[in-house]
Scaffold this motif. Sequence first.
Motif, PDB file in Angstrom:
ATOM      1  N   LYS A  43      30.684  20.235  26.302  1.00  0.00           N
ATOM      2  CA  LYS A  43      30.782  18.824  25.934  1.00  0.00           C
ATOM      3  C   LYS A  43      30.126  18.562  24.585  1.00  0.00           C
ATOM      4  N   LEU A  46      32.732  19.351  21.996  1.00  0.00           N
ATOM      5  CA  LEU A  46      33.818  18.367  22.083  1.00  0.00           C
ATOM      6  C   LEU A  46      33.418  17.047  21.431  1.00  0.00           C
ATOM      7  N   LEU A  47      32.244  16.545  21.800  1.00  0.00           N
ATOM      8  CA  LEU A  47      31.821  15.233  21.298  1.00  0.00           C
ATOM      9  C   LEU A  47      31.443  15.300  19.823  1.00  0.00           C
ATOM     10  N   ALA A  50      34.721  15.289  17.955  1.00  0.00           N
ATOM     11  CA  ALA A  50      35.349  13.962  18.037  1.00  0.00           C
ATOM     12  C   ALA A  50      34.658  12.979  17.103  1.00  0.00           C
ATOM     13  N   ASP A  51      33.343  13.124  16.963  1.00  0.00           N
ATOM     14  CA  ASP A  51      32.606  12.203  16.095  1.00  0.00           C
ATOM     15  C   ASP A  51      32.821  12.526  14.617  1.00  0.00           C
ATOM     16  N   THR A  62      42.933  16.692  24.290  1.00  0.00           N
ATOM     17  CA  THR A  62      41.899  17.371  25.077  1.00  0.00           C
ATOM     18  C   THR A  62      42.524  18.203  26.198  1.00  0.00           C
ATOM     19  N   VAL A  64      40.449  18.643  29.332  1.00  0.00           N
ATOM     20  CA  VAL A  64      39.115  18.414  29.922  1.00  0.00           C
ATOM     21  C   VAL A  64      38.770  19.418  31.011  1.00  0.00           C
ATOM     22  N   VAL A  75      31.015  13.106  29.482  1.00  0.00           N
ATOM     23  CA  VAL A  75      32.096  13.482  28.572  1.00  0.00           C
ATOM     24  C   VAL A  75      33.010  12.288  28.292  1.00  0.00           C
ATOM     25  N   LEU A  79      33.289   9.809  24.916  1.00  0.00           N
ATOM     26  CA  LEU A  79      34.544  10.063  24.192  1.00  0.00           C
ATOM     27  C   LEU A  79      35.317   8.758  23.988  1.00  0.00           C
ATOM     28  N   SER A  83      36.358   6.916  20.538  1.00  0.00           N
ATOM     29  CA  SER A  83      37.748   6.545  20.228  1.00  0.00           C
ATOM     30  C   SER A  83      37.814   5.111  19.712  1.00  0.00           C
ATOM     31  N   ILE A  90      43.304   9.030  22.681  1.00  0.00           N
ATOM     32  CA  ILE A  90      42.981  10.265  23.397  1.00  0.00           C
ATOM     33  C   ILE A  90      44.220  10.726  24.167  1.00  0.00           C
ATOM     34  N   GLU A  92      45.249  13.573  26.822  1.00  0.00           N
ATOM     35  CA  GLU A  92      44.904  14.680  27.724  1.00  0.00           C
ATOM     36  C   GLU A  92      46.174  15.499  27.966  1.00  0.00           C
TER      37      GLU A  92
END
Length: 263
Positions: A43, A46-47, A50-51, A62, A64, A75, A79, A83, A90, A92
């Motif tokens: 995570k 991932l984060l 994303a940032d 993603t 997940v 998570v 997230l 967004s 997002i 998935e």
Amino acid sequence: SAITLKTYEDRARTHPSPLARRLLKIMTDKQTNLCVSLDVQTKTELLHLADTLGPYVCVFKTHVDTVEDFTYESVIVPLVELSKRHNFLIFEDRKFADIGSTVKSQYASGIFKIAQWAHITNAHALPGPGIIDGLFAGTKDISEERGLLLLAEMSSAGSLATGDYTDKTVDIARKNMFFTFGFIAQSRLGNDNEDFIIMTPGVGLDDKGDSLGQQYRTVDDVVSSGSDIIIVGRGIFAKGRDPIAESKRYRDAGWKAYTARVK
Ligand code: 5IU
């Protein structure tokens, strides 16, 4: 074809899917048709991606179920917050493939509750149109826009999703364009007046493929084939690459190819 020559801004006004209208507006405002595929196992990674990459993308894709330390609170909650802060959607990449009744609960409930937070998800057309009805039923209690992509073609070597299968997938998508707003595909699909959003994986500027069947095409190649959104994973975050620099590079290449197409 006619649709590929129109701007994202024009299409944002007329698209039958509310989710697609929102997506096309984000692309116009941020001047990006880049979707980064966040295929990571923690995570934190991932984060962080994303940032830091949020400003350059219209969508984050993603998986997940590959995040080892997944919890909804640690998570999904941050997230979704990212967004909103960076104005991306997002996606998935769940690739649902079961009967309608089963996919409805896989989408709306369980550990992941995908329908709660993923603006976009995708499905194989293999089970027939009931899969769309099931997934659409899973959005019943959600107030925000949701959209579905059907897998019409794949980037991997020897894919069975070709020819007649691809054509029949397009027919199934036509039945509910409020929800099914486009395809994962390698080329333009639908007739000249139909505005399906085409999102294309298997894009890489430095590699030809991997050892497990992936095949890469260039940004110019896929956008001139009619793709609306390029999906890039390892081209951006593989070891030794600078994800911010690569995101800017793919975003610029994607926007340049799009601008040339609509001129
Ligand atoms: N993906 C593909 N090809 C497809 C479909 C999905 O590569 O046809 I459908 C996914 C797999 C991975 C991402 O999550 O898109 C591509 O990642 P790389 O850019 O790292 O190859």
